[in-house]
Each structure stands twice: as structure tokens, then as C-alpha cells.
Design an enzyme around this catalytic site. Sequence first.
Site, short mmCIF file in Angstrom:
data_model
loop_
_atom_site.label_atom_id
_atom_site.label_comp_id
_atom_site.label_asym_id
_atom_site.label_seq_id
_atom_site.Cartn_x
_atom_site.Cartn_y
_atom_site.Cartn_z
N SER A 26 18.13 12.76 -58.04
CA SER A 26 16.99 12.90 -58.95
C SER A 26 15.69 12.75 -58.16
O SER A 26 15.47 13.50 -57.21
CB SER A 26 17.11 11.88 -60.08
N GLU A 62 23.10 19.35 -66.80
CA GLU A 62 22.05 18.44 -66.34
C GLU A 62 21.08 18.02 -67.44
O GLU A 62 20.79 16.83 -67.64
CB GLU A 62 21.28 19.12 -65.22
N HIS A 116 22.78 14.72 -66.41
CA HIS A 116 22.06 14.12 -65.28
C HIS A 116 22.60 12.72 -64.98
O HIS A 116 22.80 11.91 -65.89
CB HIS A 116 20.58 14.04 -65.65
#
Length: 525
Positions: free
Chosen positions: A209, A334, A427
Site C-alpha cells: 500500500s 482490491e 486490499h
Amino acid sequence: MAKKMLAIVAAAGLAAAGTLVGGAGAGDAAEHVVRTDAGRVAARSVGDALVYDGIPYAAPPTGALRWKAPQPVQPWSGVRESKVGSVCAQQPNSEAPDGSVAEDCLYLNVSTPAAFSTKPRAVVVWIPGGGFFSGAGSSYEASKFAARGDVVVVTVNYRLGIFGFFGYPGLPGSGTFGLQDQQAAMRWVQRNARAFGGDPRNITVAGESAGGMSVCAQLTSPTASGLFAKAIMQSGSCAFNWADNSQYPGQTADSPWVPVSRTQANGKEWAAGKNCTTIECLRGLKADILVDDLLQFTQIGYGGSPVVPLSPAKALRAGLFHRVPIISGNNHDEANGWLAAFGDIKDYPALVRNMVGAQKAPAVLRHYPQTSYESPAAAWGAVTTDRIWSCTQVAADQQAARKVPVYAYEFADKHSPIAAPGLGAAHAMELPYLFRLGGYDFPMSDTQQRLSNQMIDYWTAFARTGNPNGLDRPQWSPTGVRTVNGLSLAPTDQGGIKRVNLTTEHQCGFWTGLSTPAISGGRPE
């Protein structure tokens, strides 16, 4: 990126792992003590690894050192015990439930296999995510990664938000202090790797990230030259950006990279609200005042210093990056982690219009018809996953693959132990397959545990040699430039590990045709 640990560390409870016994293959075998360049540190034993928590790698950036480049740490006498250091100042979140006002936070944590090795081990330096405003290296307990992979793992803290990315007219390093911290940590690793049995010439920088975006920024930073030999970018790249109203309702199109002039103008305006007209006045403000406005500075400023002279997106497109092998990838679903921000999604076409505009919306709705998905939310999740995450990563892969080997992947386990029902491979869902998040082992099925082992084996073989391949896992080939082919990483009861065309899987040709500059890392549209 933001809020990714809500389910993770909340369940983990930030449990402390292991008992205080300490040690290192290259340290004192009786006392489990290692001598660094600033003093001695002791370990604690965690499974088959030895963990050295809370080692300072730079001086506390407090007082006159606030918003300055990281300075050398003051040497200490005696032996520092293995104890997690303060997390960097941040507002309350799942990794720091009470928040933090600590500026004395430039600590790192070292995990090394307990087993003796006759030769130096590869080193992995992990940069945590958290939107550049939350997170801590200590949340990623790396004992299983280190022991199974036979590598040394270093997880780091760096200054966040207004402390790490503030800018002000005339302030050297505006918008880059967090990145400078990361580089200082890597320089510490080069100086001290041998003490922990590591090879200072074989360092891999990795992150997820905001950590993945940091890795890409380091790939394009001239001042990071020679600090690492390989790079891993998980769910974040130089090309990352978002369109209007795509991550959150009302959010304008932007990227993690902004001109330093914008950062400095924002800083001057913020300072005026605090009745300060000098940087000295701002350095005198209490930390809790800054924490209240932490989120106003979460983007990296480029163009003002040698650390980030160009936008990382532009630098990567131009081939101005360090020539090292790369692992790069995303999770299959995601953007599903952001669906809750849009409430009860019923009007999918309206969301698409708000994102791309009335002129382009019909093309998106034809390409992603609601009838092809189980719900309007699922359709919106597919659109935003492809536009924001997957195709920007694919674009970065294509750009990097012109010069270096790039191993592309997609994490595809839809039932990660930290996934809420229906969230899919969203995610951050891959993180417990690599780390003991918060020191906690999340329960996995046999097939998931095998996938975890295979992923660690891929990642650590790459760290050792620049090639992730080995026994007991499918062959992984570097991608080409025109079409990004990689591996889909899933347990055997979900299809197993197999080849995937990521360009096609996420409709990247469509998005490139609809909005070329945005997908390639240029101006978001």
C-alpha cells in the site's frame, strides 16, 4: 491503504509474541546480544526466530530536529532489551487504538533465523502501509517469514502525516521527511547487517500500500542509489492515482505525488491558522496540535530536493529508476475494502457518472454491465479495483519491465482469514500470509497454509537471488512489456497458483483507451 488494519490488528489485539530470551546467529551465543554501531541489543525468541525490537536508527526528530533530515542516533551504554518502540505520531486507529503523539519514534525491528548460518543471509527491509498517516513496523511480526525463508527481516517506522510530509517555503526537504527516514533505516541496515548475520550487499526493500508506493518512490530517488538490490511493491506503485469520487464520495482526482510548491503553499496556509510566520514558531508547537491536523499532509512533495526531484510516476515512465529486479502485484478485489464508504450502493450508474463524467460513463457501463455482477456494489468494486489499483500497477510493471525483470502477481484467495464475508481478495488481505500481524497467527486451512508457505518461499528466494523460483511451487516468469503476465496466487481449492494475464483480467486496454494519462501515472482524469 487507509484503515487496512481495522479487521487485522483489532482481532490480533496487538498481542505480544514470544518470551524474552533473545539471540542472533552472529551475536554472543550465551547472552543473545548483538553489537550495533551505536550499542548492544538483546533478542527475544519467537518460534524459530530471534527478534530484536525497538532499535533506534536515528535521533528523535523532536524540537529543533522536527522537519529536518534524520540525524545520527546517540550511542548508548549497556544492553537494550527487545521491546517495541513508540509508534510514530498518528490519530487513533486499529494499529494504535489510543493514537500517538510520539515524535521519538524512529525505531526498527530485526528478525533473524535462530539457526546458525555459515554465510550471510539476504535482508528484507519492510516499509509498512497506512496511507502515509498511520501504521508501524512493529505491527508486522516477521518471525515466520525470517525463519522459513532463511532471511533477515527489518521492519521500520517512519514519520507520518504532517510530521513526515509537511512543507513550508524555504524549508529544505519539504514533503519528503518520511522518505528520508526510510533511507536512513536502509543505511542503518547496510552498516549493521553483518552483526545480525545479514549481507549488506543483498538488501531487498519491500512494502504494501503506502509502503509499496514508498518502494517505488525509492526506486526513482537519486539519494537511494546503492541502498538496495531488489524491490517488492505490493498494492502500490509509482503510477497509482485515483479518479474523482472513486475511493470516497466527494474526493477529487489526485495521486500520492504533488509538486513541492503545492505542499509548501498548504504548509504556509496551515501555519497562518496557527499564528506562526516562521518555521521556528511551528517547531515550538506541541505534538498533539499537529496530530489534530495530521491528515492535511499525506502526499509526497516532488521537485524540491534531491530525494524526489521528479514525480515518481514521471521518473518511472522516463526510465529514471534504479536497475534492480522487481516483484509487483495487487489483490484481485482490491477496492472492495472501500465499498463501505459509499453506503448501501443501489445506483451504480450514478457512481460511474460521478467518477468518469457523463460523456464517458456509457462506455464504462457497457464494459461493466451491472447484469454481469451479483449486485451493484460488486460492479462498482470491479470498476474501481481495475481503474484505481490493478491497471495503474500494470502500467508501472510495463514501464519497469523495459529495463529490469518484473515478476507480476495477483493475490486471489477470496477467503483470507482477515476478510469479512463477501469482501473477497480485497486490499491487505495477503498480509497474514507473510507476517504474524500484531504477533498473532490467524487460523488458516491446510490449503491456505500451503499458499502462505509458497508465498514466503517465492518472496524470500527472490530476496536471495533476484529469482523467486524453486521447488514445490509453479514456475514464475518475468512479464513482458506489452502484456503483463504473472501468477494468480490462490489456494488449491480455489484453483491454485496459475498463470494470469493481468492486462486482460482487469480490462486495462479499455482503461488505457478511455483515460491514457491517468492509467500510465500521469494527470488523473
